[in-house]
Design a protein around this motif. Structure first.
Motif, mmCIF file in Angstrom:
data_model
loop_
_atom_site.group_PDB
_atom_site.id
_atom_site.type_symbol
_atom_site.label_atom_id
_atom_site.label_comp_id
_atom_site.label_asym_id
_atom_site.label_seq_id
_atom_site.Cartn_x
_atom_site.Cartn_y
_atom_site.Cartn_z
ATOM 1 N N HIS A 1 0.827 -1.203 0.000
ATOM 2 C CA HIS A 1 0.000 0.000 0.000
ATOM 3 C C HIS A 1 0.863 1.255 0.000
ATOM 4 O O HIS A 1 0.613 2.218 -0.733
ATOM 5 N N ALA A 2 1.920 1.267 0.835
ATOM 6 C CA ALA A 2 2.794 2.432 0.923
ATOM 7 C C ALA A 2 3.566 2.652 -0.374
ATOM 8 O O ALA A 2 3.846 3.802 -0.751
ATOM 9 N N LYS A 3 3.887 1.587 -1.070
ATOM 10 C CA LYS A 3 4.631 1.705 -2.329
ATOM 11 C C LYS A 3 3.843 2.496 -3.360
ATOM 12 O O LYS A 3 4.412 3.273 -4.133
ATOM 13 N N ASP A 4 2.525 2.324 -3.362
ATOM 14 C CA ASP A 4 1.689 3.044 -4.317
ATOM 15 C C ASP A 4 1.690 4.547 -4.062
ATOM 16 O O ASP A 4 1.433 5.335 -4.984
ATOM 17 N N ASP A 5 1.934 4.960 -2.809
ATOM 18 C CA ASP A 5 1.955 6.381 -2.458
ATOM 19 C C ASP A 5 3.360 6.978 -2.486
ATOM 20 O O ASP A 5 3.546 8.131 -2.100
ATOM 21 N N ALA B 123 11.245 7.034 -7.672
ATOM 22 C CA ALA B 123 12.652 7.199 -7.319
ATOM 23 C C ALA B 123 12.949 6.819 -5.875
ATOM 24 O O ALA B 123 14.103 6.569 -5.524
ATOM 25 N N GLN B 124 11.917 6.761 -5.024
ATOM 26 C CA GLN B 124 12.119 6.470 -3.610
ATOM 27 C C GLN B 124 11.639 5.080 -3.196
ATOM 28 O O GLN B 124 11.715 4.726 -2.029
ATOM 29 N N ARG B 125 11.168 4.299 -4.137
ATOM 30 C CA ARG B 125 10.583 3.009 -3.773
ATOM 31 C C ARG B 125 11.620 2.005 -3.288
ATOM 32 O O ARG B 125 11.334 1.185 -2.423
ATOM 33 N N LYS B 126 12.820 2.048 -3.849
ATOM 34 C CA LYS B 126 13.861 1.136 -3.364
ATOM 35 C C LYS B 126 14.259 1.499 -1.935
ATOM 36 O O LYS B 126 14.556 0.614 -1.124
ATOM 37 N N ALA B 127 14.256 2.800 -1.637
ATOM 38 C CA ALA B 127 14.549 3.217 -0.264
ATOM 39 C C ALA B 127 13.459 2.732 0.679
ATOM 40 O O ALA B 127 13.741 2.240 1.782
#
Length: 280
Positions: free
Chosen positions: A207-211, A215-219
């Motif tokens: 859920h958080a990945k969608d928001d 560029a910050q998803r790997k972090a």
């Protein structure tokens, strides 16, 4: 097995009776056949003079006799030809076997889970991935699991002293954990919501990945592994070393470990670390 001349198909073992084997259709009668005969008797040999009936040994009860009569009716409907027997794969539309179809068949009836993407595809030390694999299976020795096994345990979570300790509570619901999530995400400027009533850590991450910007998803992926791992270690210090829960100490530990991960090769954390923590 599609029957042609019957010289390749095994009478007792292969699936040549309307796609089923004699062992599947007549299990009690099948048990009356010696093992060596099951492995050698071909359909052609068995149909020749009804030789298959002479393979039966031992005393037959009513159930065996009933299955014998059923098999007799089935084999009377079979007519051999001059064509060779043909083995058909039911896992391919063409009927031709392939290693790929065999591999895919092993997953028939299984349920899909996206947790492997977070655990095994992210950058993290192996021990962290192993911990998350156990946590995802609810195999960590939290208080609720200790209680199920009749082992000594603390009645409430040692980090908040407000609720019974479960792996979900420890990672997502505990006020101590939620505050740690908030401060960590704010420190890294990742615009993801903190855990909020999600069933599992994996559900929150999805859920958080969608928001979160691409560029910050790997972090986010690294932090989703790092924070629970350090929560578990902080909890263990309270359980085994009688340490006192300290949010400031814990958050500082997260920052130090995030810096170490970035230096060790976590690409996502290199992008989001604040300037004062920049990795060279």
């Amino acid at each position: 097995m599609v029957i042609g001349n019957g010289t390749e198909a095994l009478f007792w073992e292969d699936r040549w009776l309307n796609g089923r084997s004699a062992g599947e259709l007549m299990p009690m009668l099948y048990n009356c056949i010696p093992k060596r005969r099951r492995k050698t008797r071909t359909v052609a040999e068995g149909l020749n003079g009804n030789a298959w009936a002479r393979d039966i040994q031992g005393v037959l009860g009513l159930h065996e006799i009933g299955q014998y009569l059923q098999l007799w009716q089935l084999v009377q409907q079979v007519t051999l030809t001059d064509a060779p027997d043909q083995l058909i794969s039911k896992w391919t539309t063409s009927g031709i076997y392939s290693a790929q179809s065999c591999y895919l068949a092993t997953f028939q009836g299984s349920s899909q889970s996206y947790s492997w993407k977070l655990i095994w595809k992210a950058w993290a030390p192996p021990r962290v991935k192993f911990f998350h694999w156990l946590a995802n299976l609810d195999r960590c020795w939290t208080a609720d699991r200790l209680a199920r096994h009749g082992l000594q345990h603390h009645p409430r979570c040692l980090l908040c002293d407000q609720a019974p300790e479960t792996i979900r509570h420890l990672m997502l619901d505990c006020p101590f954990s939620r505050q740690a999530w908030h401060e960590t995400l704010a420190w890294l400027r990742i615009p993801a919501p903190i855990p909020n009533q999600e069933p599992t850590l994996m559900d929150w991450w999805q859920h958080a990945k969608d928001d979160t910007p691409q560029a910050q998803r790997k972090a986010l992926q690294s932090i989703a592994l790092l924070v629970p791992w350090l929560l578990w270690k902080h909890r263990n210090s309270c359980v085994f070393d009688n340490a006192t829960p300290s949010l400031d100490t814990f958050v500082n530990r997260i920052k130090e470990e995030a810096d170490s991960w970035a230096k060790a090769g976590a690409p996502g954390l290199r992008v989001v670390l604040p300037p004062s923590w920049d990795v060279h």
